[in-house]
Design an enzyme around this catalytic site. Structure first.
Site, PDB file in Angstrom:
ATOM      1  N   ASP A 137      -6.749   4.464  -4.774  1.00  0.00           N
ATOM      2  CA  ASP A 137      -7.465   4.381  -3.493  1.00  0.00           C
ATOM      3  C   ASP A 137      -8.046   5.785  -3.288  1.00  0.00           C
ATOM      4  O   ASP A 137      -8.207   6.523  -4.277  1.00  0.00           O
ATOM      5  CB  ASP A 137      -6.514   3.965  -2.350  1.00  0.00           C
ATOM      6  CG  ASP A 137      -7.251   3.515  -1.093  1.00  0.00           C
ATOM      7  OD1 ASP A 137      -7.653   2.348  -1.010  1.00  0.00           O
ATOM      8  OD2 ASP A 137      -7.451   4.355  -0.178  1.00  0.00           O
TER       9      ASP A 137
ATOM     10  N   LYS B  53       0.870  -1.188   0.000  1.00  0.00           N
ATOM     11  CA  LYS B  53       0.000   0.000   0.000  1.00  0.00           C
ATOM     12  C   LYS B  53       0.895   1.222   0.000  1.00  0.00           C
ATOM     13  O   LYS B  53       2.055   1.152   0.423  1.00  0.00           O
ATOM     14  CB  LYS B  53      -0.875   0.018   1.257  1.00  0.00           C
ATOM     15  CG  LYS B  53      -2.086   0.907   1.156  1.00  0.00           C
ATOM     16  CD  LYS B  53      -3.219   0.198   0.434  1.00  0.00           C
ATOM     17  CE  LYS B  53      -4.322   1.133   0.043  1.00  0.00           C
ATOM     18  NZ  LYS B  53      -5.509   0.386  -0.445  1.00  0.00           N
TER      19      LYS B  53
HETATM   20  P1  NDP Z   1     -12.576   8.135  -3.539  1.00  0.00           P
HETATM   21  O1  NDP Z   1     -11.512   9.118  -3.291  1.00  0.00           O
HETATM   22  O2  NDP Z   1     -13.040   7.880  -4.926  1.00  0.00           O
HETATM   23  O3  NDP Z   1     -13.875   8.492  -2.684  1.00  0.00           O
HETATM   24  C1  NDP Z   1     -13.808   8.607  -1.305  1.00  0.00           C
HETATM   25  C2  NDP Z   1     -15.166   9.051  -0.787  1.00  0.00           C
HETATM   26  O4  NDP Z   1     -15.172   8.982   0.637  1.00  0.00           O
HETATM   27  C3  NDP Z   1     -15.497  10.481  -1.144  1.00  0.00           C
HETATM   28  O5  NDP Z   1     -16.878  10.629  -1.229  1.00  0.00           O
HETATM   29  C4  NDP Z   1     -14.924  11.240   0.045  1.00  0.00           C
HETATM   30  O6  NDP Z   1     -15.526  12.503   0.257  1.00  0.00           O
HETATM   31  C5  NDP Z   1     -15.244  10.290   1.180  1.00  0.00           C
HETATM   32  N1  NDP Z   1     -14.217  10.411   2.222  1.00  0.00           N
HETATM   33  C6  NDP Z   1     -12.892  10.277   2.082  1.00  0.00           C
HETATM   34  N2  NDP Z   1     -12.248  10.500   3.229  1.00  0.00           N
HETATM   35  C7  NDP Z   1     -13.210  10.793   4.108  1.00  0.00           C
HETATM   36  C8  NDP Z   1     -13.175  11.122   5.461  1.00  0.00           C
HETATM   37  N3  NDP Z   1     -12.028  11.205   6.156  1.00  0.00           N
HETATM   38  N4  NDP Z   1     -14.344  11.342   6.075  1.00  0.00           N
HETATM   39  C9  NDP Z   1     -15.502  11.272   5.392  1.00  0.00           C
HETATM   40  N5  NDP Z   1     -15.590  10.962   4.091  1.00  0.00           N
HETATM   41  C10 NDP Z   1     -14.454  10.726   3.463  1.00  0.00           C
HETATM   42  O7  NDP Z   1     -12.061   6.774  -2.866  1.00  0.00           O
HETATM   43  P2  NDP Z   1     -12.549   5.281  -3.108  1.00  0.00           P
HETATM   44  O8  NDP Z   1     -13.995   5.254  -3.411  1.00  0.00           O
HETATM   45  O9  NDP Z   1     -11.615   4.643  -4.046  1.00  0.00           O
HETATM   46  O10 NDP Z   1     -12.280   4.623  -1.674  1.00  0.00           O
HETATM   47  C11 NDP Z   1     -13.273   4.579  -0.652  1.00  0.00           C
HETATM   48  C12 NDP Z   1     -12.922   3.493   0.355  1.00  0.00           C
HETATM   49  O11 NDP Z   1     -12.864   2.225  -0.312  1.00  0.00           O
HETATM   50  C13 NDP Z   1     -11.560   3.639   1.038  1.00  0.00           C
HETATM   51  O12 NDP Z   1     -11.659   3.110   2.347  1.00  0.00           O
HETATM   52  C14 NDP Z   1     -10.653   2.745   0.201  1.00  0.00           C
HETATM   53  O13 NDP Z   1      -9.518   2.324   0.930  1.00  0.00           O
HETATM   54  C15 NDP Z   1     -11.606   1.602  -0.075  1.00  0.00           C
HETATM   55  N6  NDP Z   1     -11.285   0.745  -1.218  1.00  0.00           N
HETATM   56  C16 NDP Z   1     -11.090   1.263  -2.466  1.00  0.00           C
HETATM   57  C17 NDP Z   1     -10.845   0.420  -3.536  1.00  0.00           C
HETATM   58  C18 NDP Z   1     -10.716   0.932  -4.930  1.00  0.00           C
HETATM   59  O14 NDP Z   1     -10.611   0.105  -5.845  1.00  0.00           O
HETATM   60  N7  NDP Z   1     -10.749   2.225  -5.180  1.00  0.00           N
HETATM   61  C19 NDP Z   1     -10.714  -1.027  -3.339  1.00  0.00           C
HETATM   62  C20 NDP Z   1     -10.998  -1.481  -2.008  1.00  0.00           C
HETATM   63  C21 NDP Z   1     -11.258  -0.607  -0.992  1.00  0.00           C
HETATM   64  P3  NDP Z   1     -14.897  13.837  -0.427  1.00  0.00           P
HETATM   65  O15 NDP Z   1     -15.361  13.812  -1.851  1.00  0.00           O
HETATM   66  O16 NDP Z   1     -15.450  14.941   0.380  1.00  0.00           O
HETATM   67  O17 NDP Z   1     -13.421  13.715  -0.300  1.00  0.00           O
HETATM   68  O1  2IT Z   2      -7.885  -1.312  -0.934  1.00  0.00           O
HETATM   69  C1  2IT Z   2      -7.792  -1.827  -2.072  1.00  0.00           C
HETATM   70  O2  2IT Z   2      -7.942  -3.046  -2.234  1.00  0.00           O
HETATM   71  C2  2IT Z   2      -7.534  -0.957  -3.220  1.00  0.00           C
HETATM   72  N1  2IT Z   2      -7.456   0.259  -3.039  1.00  0.00           N
HETATM   73  C3  2IT Z   2      -7.323  -1.551  -4.582  1.00  0.00           C
HETATM   74  C4  2IT Z   2      -5.921  -2.054  -4.733  1.00  0.00           C
HETATM   75  C5  2IT Z   2      -5.540  -2.492  -6.122  1.00  0.00           C
HETATM   76  O3  2IT Z   2      -4.346  -2.795  -6.281  1.00  0.00           O
HETATM   77  O4  2IT Z   2      -6.365  -2.541  -7.030  1.00  0.00           O
END
Ligand code: NDP
Ligand code: 2IT
Length: 453
Positions: A173, A133
């Site tokens: 992420d 990560k």
């Molecule tokens: P994005 O940046 O696309 O979206 C994040 C969302 O969460 C936004 O709506 C953001 O609001 C909100 N957010 C972020 N930080 C905070 C905070 N501290 N408090 C409240 N709201 C918050 O990220 P992802 O959708 O990619 O990721 C979301 C979650 O999913 C994370 O936990 C990530 O680790 C997990 N994840 C992501 C994967 C991926 O493939 N992308 C895979 C597996 C898990 P704002 O717009 O205001 O910033």
């Molecule tokens: O938390 C996660 O699994 C991710 N942000 C995706 C990682 C990846 O390598 O696709």
């Protein structure tokens, strides 16, 4: 309590104490380690070899943690300095694999909790990927496109030395999406003077990206929850769903839940949440957040029947059948969990990483709520990343339905493996215990085979 059980428990708590002492103030890392290790007590009891081989001591210590300076010049000509991180946690099953997070809260604790989770999650996918990560405390909010580009280029100018298609493969992420991956890929290619497509995943479809990667985490989470619902004779049809966040994971979780016949009534961003009793209009959310990069509060300008409430944690006061936390860590605390239970929630699927506190998880499990922990429920994203790596190696692209079929099969397998492990170790239906054990055993057995390294 048998001698074996008490000494297995003692071993686990001794390792946890060492982790706490060796990594002072890293509360998120301690939390993730505690959740995982406590699940593993029955495994340590049944298979003393893991203890003899020092597996827990080794698996909780990263192979390496790289930190570096990221200098860049903002639009006003001012020099800015951020800190970059990459934790290469475990390479037993394959190249380190895991996303990059750009958010001001990023520090060693956050990166290590995410990296530790990633080891077990990646093992659960059944794909040949180790755990890693990375990220930076850079805040993308309010930055111009040029600033984002200069920052990501500077970040990659240091990171490139540590990564490669067979070494370490980053992806997105929080704060890192298709735009950032594009700039990162361009800079890596430029420095390396060659096109190594498999060095990053989540790439644009025009230059080595995979169909379904963008949708994979959200879709995968909804598929996983579908397996949980089916086990109780339930489904999405007509169910009321609340999704936190409005980023990559949240948007595609909403899309798939709606396709399955659910009514999604609320979503959020870091400022607050919207409640639309008619059902959220996804196209508006997608345009506001994916394209225009605006605030979720702007939704009410186009949909006056919807309500905006400041403060994102209050989203859990809305009664729902299914809750999908898809924003960030520790967004559901004990009080929110109790409220969800009191309001009749039937299933919780963690699209985000560690969105529920340890106390919140206990509330869900004790109330008999179907609970899909992040490392199982959100594994679809990294699973399709691994499929992107495969396609890059083959110099070939699968069609949408081919990747989606593979994703569905992977999510079903994760559910099955986790349920089986929960049953074998006397916690039938407990997917926290089940997914931790199923993921752990795949890595631990391969670690034993590879010797003490
Ligand atoms: P994005 O940046 O696309 O979206 C994040 C969302 O969460 C936004 O709506 C953001 O609001 C909100 N957010 C972020 N930080 C905070 C905070 N501290 N408090 C409240 N709201 C918050 O990220 P992802 O959708 O990619 O990721 C979301 C979650 O999913 C994370 O936990 C990530 O680790 C997990 N994840 C992501 C994967 C991926 O493939 N992308 C895979 C597996 C898990 P704002 O717009 O205001 O910033
Ligand atoms: O938390 C996660 O699994 C991710 N942000 C995706 C990682 C990846 O390598 O696709």
């Amino acid at each position: 309590m048998g001698t074996n059980q008490s000494s297995a428990k003692q071993y686990v708590y001794d390792v946890l104490e060492t982790i706490t002492k060796r990594n002072p103030n890293e509360t998120e890392f301690h939390q993730a380690a505690k959740e995982i290790l406590i699940s593993l007590v029955p495994v340590m009891e049944k298979y003393p070899i893991y203890r003899e081989q020092g597996i827990l001591e080794r698996i909780t210590e990263p192979e390496r943690l790289i930190t570096f300076r990221v200098p860049w010049v903002d639009d006003n000509g001012k020099v800015q300095v951020n800190r970059g991180f990459r934790v290469q946690f475990n390479s037993t099953l394959g190249p380190y694999k895991g996303g990059l997070r750009f958010h001001p809260s990023v520090n060693a604790s956050i990166i290590k909790f995410l990296g530790l989770e990633q080891i077990f999650k990646n093992a659960l996918t059944g794909q040949p990927i180790g755990g890693g990560k990375g990220g930076s405390d850079f805040d993308p909010k309010g930055k111009s496109d040029w600033e984002i580009m200069r920052f990501t280029q500077s970040f990659m100018t240091e990171l490139y030395r540590y990564i490669g298609p067979d070494i370490d493969v980053p992806a997105g992420d929080i704060g890192v999406g298709a735009r950032e991956i594009g700039y990162l890929f361009g800079q890596y290619k430029r420095i390396r003077s060659g096109n190594e497509a498999g060095v990053l995943t989540g790439k644009g479809l025009g230059y080595g990206g995979s169909l379904v990667r963008k949708e994979a985490t959200g879709y995968g989470c909804v598929y996983f929850v579908n397996e949980m619902l089916k086990s109780k004779g339930l489904d999405y049809e007509g169910a009321t769903v609340v999704v936190s966040g409005s980023g990559n994971v949240a948007i595609y979780a909403m899309e798939k839940a709606m396709q399955f016949g659910a009514k999604v009534v609320a979503c959020s961003d870091s400022g607050g949440f919207i409640y639309d009793k008619n059902g959220i209009d996804l196209e508006t959310v997608r345009r506001l957040k994916e394209v225009e990069r605006k605030r979720i509060s702007d939704y009410t300008k186009e949909h006056p029947q919807a309500v905006y409430v400041e403060g994102c944690e209050k989203i859990w006061t809305i009664p729902c059948d299914i809750a999908l936390p898809c924003a960030t860590q520790n967004e559901i605390d004990e009080a929110s969990a109790k409220l969800l239970v009191a309001n009749g929630v039937k299933a919780v699927g963690e699209g985000a990483n560690m969105p529920s506190t340890l106390e919140a998880i206990d509330v869900f499990l004790e109330a008999g709520v179907l609970f899909g922990p992040g490392k199982a429920a959100n594994a679809g994203g990294v699973a399709v990343s691994a499929l992107e790596m495969s396609q890059n190696s083959m110099r070939f692209s699968w069609r949408f339905h081919e990747v989606d079929d593979k994703l569905q099969e992977i999510m079903k397998n994760i559910y099955r493996d986790s349920i089986q492990a929960s049953e074998e170790f006397d916690h039938p239906g407990n997917l926290v215990v089940g997914s931790n054990i199923a993921g752990f055993r795949k890595v631990a057995d391969a670690m034993i085979a590879q010797g003490v390294i």
